[in-house]
Design a protein around this motif. Structure first.
Motif, mmCIF file in Angstrom:
data_model
loop_
_atom_site.group_PDB
_atom_site.id
_atom_site.type_symbol
_atom_site.label_atom_id
_atom_site.label_comp_id
_atom_site.label_asym_id
_atom_site.label_seq_id
_atom_site.Cartn_x
_atom_site.Cartn_y
_atom_site.Cartn_z
ATOM 1 N N LEU A 281 0.832 -1.205 0.000
ATOM 2 C CA LEU A 281 0.000 0.000 0.000
ATOM 3 C C LEU A 281 0.868 1.258 0.000
ATOM 4 O O LEU A 281 0.568 2.227 -0.715
ATOM 5 N N GLU A 282 1.924 1.247 0.775
ATOM 6 C CA GLU A 282 2.828 2.398 0.817
ATOM 7 C C GLU A 282 3.491 2.622 -0.541
ATOM 8 O O GLU A 282 3.614 3.754 -1.016
ATOM 9 N N THR A 283 3.915 1.525 -1.166
ATOM 10 C CA THR A 283 4.592 1.633 -2.461
ATOM 11 C C THR A 283 3.629 2.080 -3.554
ATOM 12 O O THR A 283 3.972 2.927 -4.398
ATOM 13 N N ILE A 284 2.433 1.522 -3.562
ATOM 14 C CA ILE A 284 1.420 1.897 -4.563
ATOM 15 C C ILE A 284 1.086 3.379 -4.447
ATOM 16 O O ILE A 284 0.968 4.083 -5.457
ATOM 17 N N GLU A 285 0.966 3.861 -3.208
ATOM 18 C CA GLU A 285 0.691 5.285 -2.998
ATOM 19 C C GLU A 285 1.877 6.135 -3.441
ATOM 20 O O GLU A 285 1.711 7.133 -4.150
ATOM 21 N N ALA A 286 3.084 5.720 -3.056
ATOM 22 C CA ALA A 286 4.276 6.505 -3.378
ATOM 23 C C ALA A 286 4.501 6.598 -4.882
ATOM 24 O O ALA A 286 4.972 7.622 -5.389
ATOM 25 N N MET A 287 4.142 5.528 -5.595
ATOM 26 C CA MET A 287 4.385 5.509 -7.037
ATOM 27 C C MET A 287 3.179 5.976 -7.841
ATOM 28 O O MET A 287 3.162 5.924 -9.072
ATOM 29 N N ASP A 288 2.141 6.426 -7.121
ATOM 30 C CA ASP A 288 0.965 7.028 -7.760
ATOM 31 C C ASP A 288 0.198 6.043 -8.643
ATOM 32 O O ASP A 288 -0.287 6.399 -9.718
ATOM 33 N N PHE A 289 0.083 4.793 -8.182
ATOM 34 C CA PHE A 289 -0.646 3.772 -8.936
ATOM 35 C C PHE A 289 -2.019 3.470 -8.319
ATOM 36 O O PHE A 289 -2.665 2.505 -8.704
ATOM 37 N N VAL A 290 -2.457 4.292 -7.346
ATOM 38 C CA VAL A 290 -3.690 3.985 -6.616
ATOM 39 C C VAL A 290 -4.888 3.939 -7.556
ATOM 40 O O VAL A 290 -5.695 3.007 -7.520
ATOM 41 N N SER A 291 -5.011 4.954 -8.424
ATOM 42 C CA SER A 291 -6.175 4.995 -9.315
ATOM 43 C C SER A 291 -6.183 3.803 -10.273
ATOM 44 O O SER A 291 -7.247 3.291 -10.638
ATOM 45 N N TYR A 292 -4.984 3.362 -10.668
ATOM 46 C CA TYR A 292 -4.886 2.206 -11.572
ATOM 47 C C TYR A 292 -5.482 0.965 -10.915
ATOM 48 O O TYR A 292 -6.244 0.220 -11.539
ATOM 49 N N PHE A 293 -5.169 0.741 -9.645
ATOM 50 C CA PHE A 293 -5.743 -0.396 -8.915
ATOM 51 C C PHE A 293 -7.249 -0.235 -8.759
ATOM 52 O O PHE A 293 -8.005 -1.192 -8.939
ATOM 53 N N LEU A 294 -7.709 0.967 -8.434
ATOM 54 C CA LEU A 294 -9.137 1.182 -8.184
ATOM 55 C C LEU A 294 -9.962 1.057 -9.458
ATOM 56 O O LEU A 294 -11.098 0.568 -9.428
ATOM 57 N N ILE A 295 -9.404 1.499 -10.589
ATOM 58 C CA ILE A 295 -10.133 1.356 -11.856
ATOM 59 C C ILE A 295 -10.279 -0.119 -12.211
ATOM 60 O O ILE A 295 -11.353 -0.578 -12.623
ATOM 61 N N ASN A 296 -9.198 -0.891 -12.039
ATOM 62 C CA ASN A 296 -9.303 -2.334 -12.270
ATOM 63 C C ASN A 296 -10.306 -2.976 -11.322
ATOM 64 O O ASN A 296 -11.087 -3.855 -11.709
ATOM 65 N N TYR A 297 -10.304 -2.536 -10.074
ATOM 66 C CA TYR A 297 -11.273 -3.047 -9.082
ATOM 67 C C TYR A 297 -12.698 -2.736 -9.520
ATOM 68 O O TYR A 297 -13.600 -3.575 -9.403
ATOM 69 N N ASP A 298 -12.910 -1.542 -10.045
ATOM 70 C CA ASP A 298 -14.243 -1.139 -10.518
ATOM 71 C C ASP A 298 -14.727 -2.064 -11.637
ATOM 72 O O ASP A 298 -15.877 -2.521 -11.643
ATOM 73 N N ILE A 299 -13.826 -2.352 -12.576
ATOM 74 C CA ILE A 299 -14.190 -3.221 -13.704
ATOM 75 C C ILE A 299 -14.553 -4.621 -13.208
ATOM 76 O O ILE A 299 -15.559 -5.210 -13.639
ATOM 77 N N ILE A 300 -13.746 -5.150 -12.271
ATOM 78 C CA ILE A 300 -14.007 -6.481 -11.721
ATOM 79 C C ILE A 300 -15.327 -6.488 -10.949
ATOM 80 O O ILE A 300 -16.107 -7.446 -11.025
ATOM 81 N N SER A 301 -15.591 -5.409 -10.198
ATOM 82 C CA SER A 301 -16.835 -5.327 -9.414
ATOM 83 C C SER A 301 -18.052 -5.358 -10.329
ATOM 84 O O SER A 301 -19.048 -6.026 -10.028
ATOM 85 N N TYR A 302 -17.974 -4.655 -11.437
ATOM 86 C CA TYR A 302 -19.093 -4.693 -12.397
ATOM 87 C C TYR A 302 -19.287 -6.110 -12.927
ATOM 88 O O TYR A 302 -20.414 -6.612 -12.998
ATOM 89 N N ALA A 303 -18.171 -6.754 -13.280
ATOM 90 C CA ALA A 303 -18.254 -8.120 -13.819
ATOM 91 C C ALA A 303 -18.905 -9.060 -12.808
ATOM 92 O O ALA A 303 -19.778 -9.870 -13.153
ATOM 93 N N LYS A 304 -18.511 -8.948 -11.549
ATOM 94 C CA LYS A 304 -19.091 -9.813 -10.513
ATOM 95 C C LYS A 304 -20.579 -9.538 -10.340
ATOM 96 O O LYS A 304 -21.371 -10.460 -10.118
ATOM 97 N N SER A 305 -20.970 -8.267 -10.462
ATOM 98 C CA SER A 305 -22.395 -7.920 -10.321
ATOM 99 C C SER A 305 -23.232 -8.538 -11.427
ATOM 100 O O SER A 305 -24.435 -8.763 -11.258
ATOM 101 N N LYS A 306 -22.603 -8.829 -12.557
ATOM 102 C CA LYS A 306 -23.303 -9.446 -13.691
ATOM 103 C C LYS A 306 -23.152 -10.965 -13.711
ATOM 104 O O LYS A 306 -23.636 -11.631 -14.624
ATOM 105 N N GLY A 307 -22.431 -11.491 -12.712
ATOM 106 C CA GLY A 307 -22.216 -12.942 -12.667
ATOM 107 C C GLY A 307 -21.162 -13.431 -13.626
ATOM 108 O O GLY A 307 -21.106 -14.623 -13.941
ATOM 109 N N TYR A 308 -20.300 -12.536 -14.105
ATOM 110 C CA TYR A 308 -19.249 -12.936 -15.039
ATOM 111 C C TYR A 308 -18.055 -13.512 -14.267
ATOM 112 O O TYR A 308 -17.676 -13.008 -13.208
#
Length: 984
Positions: A281-308
């Motif tokens: 978490l410290e490294t992801i924040e320091a390297m400014d990759f937080v939004s990249y993880f959250l966008i991927n999480y968003d895509i996966i969350s949508y897929a799970k909501s559709k049963g994919y």
């Protein structure tokens, strides 16, 4: 001073690259030039990047044309102007609009109209940003026109498309290819002028000496323009910067997700887990990759909501954060995954998340991404002119007959003398080979950007229906644009559909949680499928090579499968380390042969490099390279480097460091050659583990619900093998296979208890509209009762009805096929039942008395081969020869090192080239009992005893054992004759 320069991204028009354009400009003394490809901005970013090396100020724009007819050239004054031009070009591309004669109003761009067009249209009014472009050749005409008085509007427009006569020849060939015409018939209007070349700057200035104001206007125009993008070490991430609108809120949300979901992954998290999570978490924040993880999480969350169902892989699968929040299903603690593989202080790009979905769900996921985020586009890739494509295209351009073109395309390395025309094709083919042919869509890359897409590129609208930029992955990463990889695969579709089929075919079965991976890993029945090579249908583990490897390794656990998934890759195989790994896996006493230092670094893989992480570890711990230098090696192996010199420098340092540490030259070169042999083929360990997770999900279904699983495999296009072989596998699992039936079949295959009804879609010549009518009518009004009932209810031609009858799809009538065929002919001719329009009133069908006509099993098989593409019986039931004394596949072990005869029905055949360029053939057969055996056809017998398609072969050769996996080295083989069709 050149405002209208083309590269070969002016597709099928330009003749050299953007780098060659800069080299030419530098050679001719230009301090600034404008790249204006035709309706294309593919080269613009790299042009800006490389211009710095030549000390040239880059200016970019677009040459707007309809075909070869130039309408105007747009030049961007600044980045906003580039955005305007890209948006304008995209509006034409997306809506298939022809470019108008006059450009719309643009605030940050300059528009240049060609002199001839202005003259022809008698244009008298120009806006402040509009100019008239005059070439060197047109200067002779200028004094005799009224435009000699438009002194403040005249600029130099010396188009640059060529360098020399050779380029002009290449240009004409490209134009002929584009217009699909003979070179001799190419319209001159489709060509550029032979004078469209760059002049040395001093000569260009001399040409315009009589009109100094034209030179000054052009110079002033260049001074107004400035385009800025940051590249390399100076680049700034261009992806969407925040998920919630604030970096602080993003960090808070990511931490909240991790700690809220921690217990779901680790019921009693250890100190190691907590520490790893904190560090990541410290490294992801320091390297400014937080939004990249959250966008991927968003895509996966949508897929799970559709049963994919999804699989998260790539280097991001090494992340505990990704595991906890559900992007991946790979536990990095269990696998001891190397944290620095996906994030390290030297890595400027985010980790790769390759996210697989079912091929049926992928488009919906893509649509969601385009709706959910503001600035989205697909990434492009370039399809280039390869040898065969060049030969075929130029063969047509030069008017060669098809037979000659086919021969030339097939004989790339031929030493035979060529006739004059063929020689021309080969000679001129070298001029355009490697040029971009057209811009295509990257197989999986999606860009989610902070700024509007047209800030970087214009976009096309391909058939997929999503805007697509015109640059590729390499230049995107150089500019700080990192793709999200959204892939579609059939393996996940098989899993999803199998679960649906189980629900209706076995409603009493307990609910299945397909994500119970930990349970699957420990199931001895599932692991037995791996160990015994019985994983047919399971994603990634069903091929003959994997089946053989797992039997050699005696793979019977998750970690073993993870290793096998990487060992099978060409990098490990070609280095000879695959065999060494098998030896050390099977015989523990041989592990002591490993170099002690390498064994210390890689104890799990017995001192052998298997994964990409191993390269990092060895480079760092064995050769004392920094992690940044080690990452250069890793990226170089994957072909993801810009500088070969940088890679070579790291190689030299690797060797020098090893020498300084006292390693022998032999050891140093052995280790280095192992690294080089990976050549981009090795997997990241997390990537292999992700594949292994999916394999275990498939294997669970294959183990406990084999029939439903095999139906799902068939319905999703199979896998490594043919549909015919998957049907055989279903039989081996206890299924009864029924040909299509109009009362029980759907378009796809379906199962009732243990009976699989093949889908009507298998009938090759049966039209989809007929299938749709049959199923719609059946769904609304019930099963068909007879041939008469079918003819009354469904409009169908005699040709389509014949296909149904010959395939036995009307067997429910109890009448022989031959009788039904005669009845159909009489009734259809009598009623002229060929109209697609259904009848309002039920007609009275005439009845005909026919003698009893039977169909033999052989006739049935031939009908199936014609209509389905394969017989439903075994090929062994069709052979017309008596079998000689032979052994079965299960007896191979008893005859090791002896010559034997086996009979086998061909399943699969493939070629392999030796290091000397000679061909070896590998084949997989099944014997009369349905058991597999593999054969190797070495160079001496490959051509002498060819394999001609499916059927039964006599295979004679020597039994050999490779780590207890038995196969046959072929001495001779022969295809057996089959019984001819008795109908002639």
């Amino acid at each position: 001073m050149y405002l209208n320069c083309h590269t070969y991204y002016s597709l099928r028009f330009g003749t050299f690259s953007e780098v060659e354009l800069l080299e030419l400009a530098s050679q001719y003394g230009c301090s600034s030039i404008a790249l204006t490809d035709i309706n294309n901005t593919s080269a613009c970013l790299n042009f800006c990047r490389k211009a710095q090396e030549f000390n040239i100020k880059p200016v970019v724009g677009i040459d707007f044309r309809n075909g070869a007819a130039q309408k105007f050239v747009g030049i961007a004054k600044n980045n906003q102007g580039f955005y305007e031009l890209n948006s304008l070009s995209a509006s034409y591309n997306h809506n298939n609009i022809t470019v108008p004669n006059r450009a719309p109003e643009l605030k940050n761009s300059v528009i240049i109209y060609p002199f001839e067009t202005v003259l022809e249209e008698n244009v008298t009014h120009f806006k402040s940003y509009e100019y008239i472009g005059v070439s060197v050749n047109e200067l002779r005409k200028l004094p005799f026109t009224k435009y000699i008085n438009f002194k403040d509007k005249l600029v130099i427009q010396q188009q640059v498309t060529l360098r020399n006569k050779k380029d002009f020849n290449a240009h004409r060939l490209l134009r002929a290819i584009d217009k699909n015409t003979l070179l001799s018939k190419l319209d001159k209007a489709e060509e550029c002028n032979p004078t469209d070349i760059m002049w040395p700057l001093s000569e260009l200035k001399q040409a315009y000496a009589q009109y100094p104001y034209i030179w000054e206007n052009t110079k002033h125009l260049f001074e107004q323009c400035s385009i800025v993008f940051a590249f390399g070490e100076n680049r700034v991430a261009q992806n969407q910067q925040t998920y919630l609108g604030s970096k602080k809120e993003d960090v808070k949300y990511l931490k909240q997700l991790c700690y809220n979901n921690l217990a779901k992954r680790y019921s009693n998290p250890s100190h190691k887990v907590k520490q790893r999570l904190k560090t990541e978490l410290e490294t992801i924040e320091a390297m400014d990759f937080v939004s990249y993880f959250l966008i991927n999480y968003d895509i996966i969350s949508y897929a799970k909501s559709k049963g994919y169902i999804h699989v998260g892989r790539g280097s991001g699968a090494n992340s505990i954060v990704a595991y906890i929040i559900g992007i991946t299903n790979v536990d990095p603690i269990e696998l001891d995954l190397y944290f620095e593989r996906f994030i390290n202080p030297y890595r400027a790009s985010p980790p790769d998340f390759d996210i697989d979905f079912s091929w049926k769900d992928r488009e919906d996921i893509t649509q969601y991404i385009f709706k959910r985020f503001n600035h989205v586009a697909l990434l492009a890739t370039y399809n280039t002119f390869k040898y065969r494509a060049v030969v075929r295209e130029l063969g047509k351009v030069f008017g060669l007959p098809k037979e000659e073109i086919d021969r030339l395309a097939a004989e790339k390395q031929s030493t035979k003398p060529l006739d004059t025309m063929a020689s021309l094709v080969v000679k001129y083919g070298k001029l355009i080979q490697g040029f971009p042919n057209y811009v295509s869509v990257h197989s999986c890359g999606i860009l989610i950007l902070q700024k509007p897409v047209h800030y970087y590129s214009t976009t096309n609208m391909p058939p997929k229906g999503f805007p697509t930029v015109q640059f590729d992955m390499i230049i995107a990463e150089d500019a700080g644009i990192f793709k999200f990889d959204i892939l579609g695969q059939r393996g996940l579709a098989k899993i999803k559909e199998a679960l649906e089929i189980i629900k209706y075919n076995q409603p009493q079965a307990p609910p299945i949680d397909i994500n119970q991976i930990e349970t699957f890993k420990k199931d001895p029945n599932i692991n037995a499928l791996l160990k015994n090579g019985r994983a047919i249908g399971a994603y990634y583990v069903e091929s003959p090579a994997m089946r053989g490897l797992m039997q050699k390794l005696q793979t019977q656990d998750y970690l073993g499968l993870v290793a096998a998934s990487s060992i099978i890759r060409p990098g490990v195989s070609s280095s000879g380390m695959k065999q060494e790994f098998i030896k050390r896996q099977r015989y523990p006493e041989t592990r002591s042969q490993a170099n002690p230092k390498l064994l210390e670094i890689m104890p799990e893989t017995y001192g052998i490099m298997v994964y990409q992480e191993d390269v990092l570890k060895v480079a760092n711990q064995f050769a004392d390279l920094t992690l940044g230098e080690a990452d250069v090696l890793r990226r170089g192996m994957s072909g993801k480097f810009r500088s070969r010199a940088e890679f070579n420098a790291v190689e030299q340092k690797f060797i020098a460091n090893c020498k300084a540490k006292g390693y022998t030259q032999e050891l140093t070169l052995t280790v280095w050659n192992q690294i080089k042999s990976f050549a981009g083929y090795a997997f990241a360990k997390g990537h292999s583990a992700s594949y292994a997770v999916e394999s275990y999900q498939s294997l669970f279904l294959k183990c406990y619900y084999p029939l439903e699983f095999m139906v799902a495999v068939l319905n999703n296009g199979g896998g490594f093998y043919s549909a015919e072989h998957y049907i055989h596998e279903a039989k081996m699992c206890g299924a009864s296979i029924q040909p299509p039936c109009i009362n029980t079949s759907q378009f796809e295959n379906r199962i009732q208890h243990k009976t699989i009804y093949l889908g009507l879609g298998y009938l090759k010549s049966l039209e989809k509209i007929v299938i749709k009518r049959l199923l719609t009518e059946r769904n609304f009004n019930g099963a068909y009762k007879s041939l008469d009932d079918l003819i009354d209810r469904v409009p169908i031609s005699i040709e389509q009805l014949t296909i149904l009858i010959r395939s036995n799809a009307l067997r429910f009538t109890g009448q022989p096929k031959t009788e039904l065929l005669w009845q159909a002919i009489f009734k259809c001719n009598a009623n002229k039942a060929k109209t697609p329009q259904a009848k309002l009133f039920k007609p009275q069908q005439k009845q005909f008395t026919l003698p009893t006509l039977k169909t033999t099993a052989i006739e049935e098989a031939y009908d199936q081969m014609e209509l389905l593409g394969f017989p439903l019986c075994s090929y062994f039931q069709l052979i017309n020869e008596k079998l000689q004394p032979h052994i079965k596949a299960k007896q191979l072990k008893q005859f090791n090192n002896k010559k034997v005869l086996l009979y086998g029905s061909l399943v699969n055949t493939r070629f392999h080239k030796t290091s000397q360029g000679k061909r070896i053939r590998f084949c997989t057969f099944i014997d009369q009992e349905g058991q597999y055996f593999d054969t190797v056809h070495f160079t001496k017998v490959v051509e002498k005893y060819p394999i001609h398609g499916l059927g039964v072969y006599a295979c004679y050769g020597k039994v050999t054992a490779d780590f207890d996996f038995y196969s046959l080295d072929i001495t001779w083989s022969r295809k057996l004759q089959i019984i001819p069709d008795p109908r002639g």
